[in-house]
Design a protein around this motif. Structure first.
Motif, PDB file in Angstrom:
ATOM      1  N   ASP A  80      -4.475  -6.648  -0.840  1.00 16.21           N
ATOM      2  CA  ASP A  80      -5.944  -6.702  -0.816  1.00 16.21           C
ATOM      3  C   ASP A  80      -6.442  -6.711   0.625  1.00 16.21           C
ATOM      4  O   ASP A  80      -7.350  -5.974   0.993  1.00 16.21           O
ATOM      5  N   ARG A  81      -5.807  -7.547   1.425  1.00 13.43           N
ATOM      6  CA  ARG A  81      -6.221  -7.654   2.819  1.00 13.43           C
ATOM      7  C   ARG A  81      -5.973  -6.346   3.554  1.00 13.43           C
ATOM      8  O   ARG A  81      -6.813  -5.890   4.335  1.00 13.43           O
ATOM      9  N   ARG A  83      -5.938  -3.415   2.269  1.00 18.96           N
ATOM     10  CA  ARG A  83      -6.954  -2.477   1.798  1.00 18.96           C
ATOM     11  C   ARG A  83      -8.280  -2.740   2.517  1.00 18.96           C
ATOM     12  O   ARG A  83      -8.968  -1.826   2.940  1.00 18.96           O
ATOM     13  N   ALA A  84      -8.583  -4.031   2.661  1.00 19.57           N
ATOM     14  CA  ALA A  84      -9.835  -4.398   3.316  1.00 19.57           C
ATOM     15  C   ALA A  84      -9.870  -3.881   4.743  1.00 19.57           C
ATOM     16  O   ALA A  84     -10.924  -3.516   5.254  1.00 19.57           O
ATOM     17  N   PHE A 100     -27.794  -5.077  -3.821  1.00 19.84           N
ATOM     18  CA  PHE A 100     -27.699  -4.980  -2.370  1.00 19.84           C
ATOM     19  C   PHE A 100     -28.447  -3.749  -1.865  1.00 19.84           C
ATOM     20  O   PHE A 100     -28.449  -2.708  -2.512  1.00 19.84           O
ATOM     21  N   GLU A 104     -26.806  -3.412   3.210  1.00 19.64           N
ATOM     22  CA  GLU A 104     -25.940  -4.496   2.723  1.00 19.64           C
ATOM     23  C   GLU A 104     -24.708  -3.948   2.019  1.00 19.64           C
ATOM     24  O   GLU A 104     -23.611  -4.506   2.127  1.00 19.64           O
ATOM     25  N   ASN A 105     -24.885  -2.831   1.292  1.00 20.21           N
ATOM     26  CA  ASN A 105     -23.730  -2.215   0.652  1.00 20.21           C
ATOM     27  C   ASN A 105     -22.717  -1.769   1.685  1.00 20.21           C
ATOM     28  O   ASN A 105     -21.510  -1.914   1.488  1.00 20.21           O
ATOM     29  N   LEU A 107     -22.430  -3.082   4.720  1.00 20.84           N
ATOM     30  CA  LEU A 107     -21.877  -4.311   5.304  1.00 20.84           C
ATOM     31  C   LEU A 107     -20.801  -4.908   4.399  1.00 20.84           C
ATOM     32  O   LEU A 107     -19.821  -5.491   4.874  1.00 20.84           O
ATOM     33  N   LEU A 108     -21.008  -4.743   3.087  1.00 21.70           N
ATOM     34  CA  LEU A 108     -20.023  -5.261   2.142  1.00 21.70           C
ATOM     35  C   LEU A 108     -18.653  -4.644   2.395  1.00 21.70           C
ATOM     36  O   LEU A 108     -17.623  -5.276   2.184  1.00 21.70           O
ATOM     37  N   GLY A 109     -18.668  -3.384   2.882  1.00 22.46           N
ATOM     38  CA  GLY A 109     -17.416  -2.692   3.167  1.00 22.46           C
ATOM     39  C   GLY A 109     -16.609  -3.354   4.274  1.00 22.46           C
ATOM     40  O   GLY A 109     -15.412  -3.128   4.406  1.00 22.46           O
ATOM     41  N   SER A 111     -16.881  -6.815   4.741  1.00 18.59           N
ATOM     42  CA  SER A 111     -16.986  -8.254   4.509  1.00 18.59           C
ATOM     43  C   SER A 111     -15.658  -8.920   4.208  1.00 18.59           C
ATOM     44  O   SER A 111     -15.516 -10.123   4.364  1.00 18.59           O
ATOM     45  N   PHE A 112     -14.679  -8.139   3.757  1.00 10.59           N
ATOM     46  CA  PHE A 112     -13.470  -8.786   3.270  1.00 10.59           C
ATOM     47  C   PHE A 112     -12.298  -8.662   4.237  1.00 10.59           C
ATOM     48  O   PHE A 112     -11.193  -9.055   3.934  1.00 10.59           O
ATOM     49  N   ARG A 154     -20.117   3.308   3.548  1.00  5.22           N
ATOM     50  CA  ARG A 154     -19.422   2.059   3.252  1.00  5.22           C
ATOM     51  C   ARG A 154     -17.907   2.220   3.382  1.00  5.22           C
ATOM     52  O   ARG A 154     -17.215   1.338   3.884  1.00  5.22           O
TER      53      ARG A 154
END
Ligand SMILES: Nc1ncnc2c1ncn2[C@@H]1O[C@H](COP(=O)(O)OP(=O)(O)OP(=O)(O)O)[C@@H](O)[C@H]1O
Ligand SMILES: [Mg+2]
Lengths: 225, 447
Positions: A80-81, A83-84, A100, A104-105, A107-109, A111-112, A154
């Protein structure tokens, strides 16, 4: 080498107990900043392959290397990390979050991943997508083509080394298809991102130097130039 | 974007459901606050551990009523005590201080209880180590009065203002005599704050307060277990004087002791620093002796109040705490239902976030943060609402019950509410969080 697959096997068990092979790939690779189109019939396993590459789905056997990291050996949270931080995703349906805004959408890309969210980068990406005046629009306030461009922005927000695009133009009208495709390819070139793009349309595949074909259930990947 | 802001986005996305569920938590919490504070108010007000007197002496009857009447000035007096009895109590060698108290009337404006007493009342500690302080002067003349701080504030009375009083239980019977305020007591946080004190001599001098001679003789005879003849004998000289004045002027100038009555007597036993428990046992002894004879009782005011608190108030409090706890629990279930129902629509969003690299714990935490945010916002709003309720209701309660309420009162137990909310939220958010945790990414991405 950006991406390398070795002896990837993936099958699903059907409800009646029969084993249904989906993928059986001996060897496949995508070079640094290389752009490849992936074609194949519907149900041929293209989406499954992208999920295996990104670590969302685990293969039955075989190895996936991205930037030299064998992600098939990583635990789930590690994938997961990874991929992030290293992979960008553009889906067939736009998959923006309704609550969002466009910005924000994007930024979500980012965020993780470990890095700090870079608002300026997000704005620049949207600017490049021609959405500089749409930052605070919500998905419902955007046209279909605009939504897909937000999704592209994103997918690049975490500065990935590999972009996986699953039929990114399938839901867009023909006039927009070329624009979208060009945007994706130009951006990948600009940022030095490798691209694996799934498509049904031959006229799209033809624009790529290399086309990979996933053959019906036989699940053998061939590369043609 | 942080997990919190992602959580807030989806709270905002479902603004109506979120507001309603948070509001239900707020309602539950505000009720809980109201119960907590009401309990603090009642406990503080009815705790007489620090009360300045050892005994309250009054006519035989309910101990609780005597204390509610004399200490709290909430209940009307039952019966009165003859002045002769007060003199006897005062002469008792074990008793250090005996203060006569006459109650029953109320101020014409504001309806505050009138307490007739002697000036010594103000020089004794009203609670352990606490003495009255005054702005103005102590009463010295017959028609002098002193008022509590709450009376001064509510009625807007100042030193020098005159006032009238209303006869006990007869709202239309306003006494014509006029008292003048000579002093205003500093706040004590006790029922004294809402009491109007008048000079006992003035109280007796009010037309209608003296008991008719024959009635007074009968009452005293009954009280001391004597014959009316014996009572006449006892008061012979006074009665002769009275007779003479009536014959000469048509009315008596001096009020005979026979006609004076007090509602109760506040008593402090003699205290011996070498033997600090002695005054207590003296009080107990005195009280026991009274149980047999006469028609009077001596009550340690702590005891009936404690019984009231333990038996009634304590149980009501527990019941209310359970009820408000249940209300909060129900609102927690509301939040659960709201979040849980939204999960079906959000599987896709969760799959997207997972595809963007969020791990299972992250999506679990986002859902949990949502639940915590709703509960904590609801809880905080509830605390504010609860205190607002106290501020609004305080004056009404004071007017009706005579309990003094500090509008900024705060119960330390309130501090538990927010951590309790977080725990509740964790339970509430756990199952929806688990749904998020288990969401299959590949399956939900393509749906
Ligand atoms: N979880 C699953 N369980 C069982 N079978 C599955 C599962 N996921 C996918 N399949 C099957 O695997 C096959 C490949 O699916 P996939 O989505 O990868 O095809 P695709 O090439 O992307 O097709 P399309 O072009 O229509 O998107 C399909 O036959 C599908 O039914
Ligand atoms: Mg597909």
């Amino acid at each position: 080498m950006s991406l390398e697959l070795k002896n990837i096997k993936k099958s699903y068990r059907e409800p009646d107990g029969n084993v249904l092979p989906i993928l059986d790939i001996e060897h496949f690779q995508v070079g640094q900043a290389e752009q490849i189109a992936l074609v194949g019939s519907s149900g041929g396993g293209k989406t499954t392959l992208l999920n295996v590459i990104s670590g969302i789905t685990t293969p039955d056997s075989g190895q996936v290397f991205i930037d030299g990291v064998e992600i098939t050996r990583l635990p789930e949270a590690g994938r997961d990390r990874f991929r992030a931080e290293r992979i960008g995703f553009v889906f067939q349906t736009f998959n923006l979050l309704a609550a969002f805004t466009a910005l924000e959408n994007v930024l979500l890309g980012m965020s993780f991943s470990r890095g700090k969210a870079d608002k300026q980068l997000a704005k620049d990406l949207l600017e490049k997508m021609g959405l500089g005046k749409r930052l605070s629009h919500r998905p419902s306030q955007l046209s279909v083509g605009e939504q897909q461009r937000v999704a592209i922005a994103r997918s690049l927000a975490n500065r990935p080394s590999l972009l996986l695009a699953d039929e990114p133009t399938a839901s867009v009208d023909p006039a927009n298809q070329d624009t979208i495709l060009k945007l994706i390819r130009d951006m990948c070139r600009e940022f030095g991102v490798s691209l694996l793009l799934v498509t049904h349309a031959m006229e799209i595949a033809e624009q790529f130097d290399r086309v990979a074909c996933l053959k019906d259930f036989n699940a053998v990947l061939q590369t043609t130039s | 974007m942080s997990l919190i802001s992602i959580a807030f986005k989806s709270i905002r996305q479902r603004a109506l459901a979120s507001t309603l569920t948070a509001f239900s938590v707020a309602l539950g919490t505000s009720l809980m606050i109201a119960v907590l504070i009401a309990n603090t108010i009642v406990t503080r007000a009815f705790d007489l551990q620090e009360f300045g007197y050892d005994l309250v002496i009054g006519p035989k009857g309910s101990e609780l009523e005597l204390v509610l009447n004399t200490v709290y000035r909430m209940a009307p007096p039952i019966e009165n005590l003859p002045w002769r009895y007060y003199e006897e109590v005062k002469a008792d060698k074990n008793i250090a201080v005996a203060i006569p108290v006459a109650l029953g009337d109320s101020s014409e404006i504001g309806g505050f209880p009138i307490l007739g007493t002697v000036v010594e009342y103000f020089f004794n500690e009203y609670a352990h180590g606490k003495k009255f302080q005054i702005e103005g002067e102590w009463p010295s003349h017959k028609w002098d009065a002193v008022i509590g701080s709450h009376v001064a504030r509510v009625n807007g009375w100042k030193v020098g203002d005159p006032f009238h009083m209303v006869h006990a239980g007869q709202a239309d019977h306003v006494h014509k005599e006029e008292f003048t305020i000579v002093g205003i007591l500093k706040p004590t946080g006790t029922p004294n704050d809402r009491t109007v004190f008048v000079n006992l001599n003035g109280f007796f001098a009010i037309d209608g307060h003296e008991k008719p001679i024959d009635e007074a003789i009968a009452r005293e005879a009954e009280f001391f277990g004597e014959t009316p003849e014996q009572v006449r004998q006892f008061h012979a000289r006074e009665l002769a004087q009275y007779q003479k004045e009536v014959e000469e002027y048509g009315h008596a100038h001096t009020l005979p002791m026979l006609q004076k009555e007090v509602t109760s007597i506040l008593v402090k036993m003699k205290f011996d620093p070498k033997n600090p428990t002695l005054s207590q046992s003296r009080a107990i002894g005195f009280s026991a002796r009274l149980k047999e004879g006469f028609k009077a009782q001596a009550v340690n005011p702590i005891r009936p109040m404690q019984r009231l608190m333990d038996k009634l108030v304590g149980n009501i409090r527990i019941l209310l705490m359970y009820l408000t706890g249940l209300i909060i629990l129900v609102s927690g279930v509301g939040i659960f239902v709201s979040i849980y129902n939204s999960m079906a629509d959000r599987k896709k969003e969760i799959a997207i976030m997972r595809a963007l690299g969020a791990d299972r714990m992250t999506v679990f935490s986002i859902i949990l943060a949502e639940s915590v945010a709703l509960c904590v916002i609801g809880g905080l709003a509830g605390i504010v609402m609860g205190h607002g309720l106290i501020m609004l209701a305080g004056p009404v309660i004071t007017a009706r019950s005579g309990l003094l309420i500090d509008p900024f009162i705060f119960d330390p137990q309130e501090l538990i509410i927010i951590p309790a909310m977080i725990i509740l939220a964790s339970f509430v958010g756990f199952i929806p969080g688990l749904t998020a945790y288990r969401t299959d990414v590949a399956e939900n991405l393509s749906s």
